[in-house]
Design an enzyme around this catalytic site. Structure first.
Site: not given
Ligand code: 5GP
Ligand code: ZN
Length: 143
Positions: A99, A101
């Site tokens: 993903h 951001h």
């Molecule tokens: P990472 O830390 O892996 O780069 O970012 C994962 C992101 O996914 C986090 O910012 C978290 O808030 C978001 N996230 C986790 N679970 C969900 C979800 O069920 N729905 C949405 N819309 N975002 C999520």
């Protein structure tokens, strides 16, 4: 991937605030908004992270991230945008489905901090040798 939360979002099994969707890519609001509009862009098919995603899919995801970033500048009146992706837990990845951001920045003190702080302990690194190591590996691992 059965237990992947973003696969479930991509397949509409669990709801999200979707801002974009086509056959390959979905974009939806992060439930933990670091700034207003913070969006995640994902491939619908599961890849663990950016590093293991095929080029054509990376390209599709990044094009959508670029379009959303442009909207933040033009229509949300953001002053800047951070576009970033974390690979592996050590880098802060918590959801193991690639993903990107897209984080609009309104003012320098909007609460989000991404700091590239110079590490003085690394002052004596041999930069040409490191550059050469990366370059040689790139040369040997051409697609
Ligand atoms: P990472 O830390 O892996 O780069 O970012 C994962 C992101 O996914 C986090 O910012 C978290 O808030 C978001 N996230 C986790 N679970 C969900 C979800 O069920 N729905 C949405 N819309 N975002 C999520
Ligand atoms: Zn997944």
């Amino acid at each position: 991937m059965d237990n992947c939360i973003f696969c479930k979002i991509a397949n509409h099994i669990i709801p999200s605030s979707i801002v974009y969707e086509d056959d390959y890519v979905m974009a939806f609001l992060d439930t933990s908004q670091v700034t207003k509009g913070h969006t995640l862009v994902i491939p619908k098919k599961h890849y663990d992270n950016f590093l293991s995603t095929p080029h054509d899919i990376v390209s599709r995801v990044m094009i959508v991230a670029q379009r959303i970033g442009q909207i933040f500048i033009k229509d949300f009146k953001a002053k800047g945008v951070n576009i970033l992706t974390n690979c592996y837990e050590a880098a802060g990845q918590s959801v193991m489905h690639f993903h990107v951001h897209v984080i609009p920045r309104y003012i320098a003190s909007d609460g989000f901090r991404l700091e590239f702080k110079k590490n003085d302990e690394l002052k004596s690194l041999n930069l040409p040798a490191i550059a050469n190591q990366i370059k040689e590996n790139l040369d040997h691992n051409k697609d």
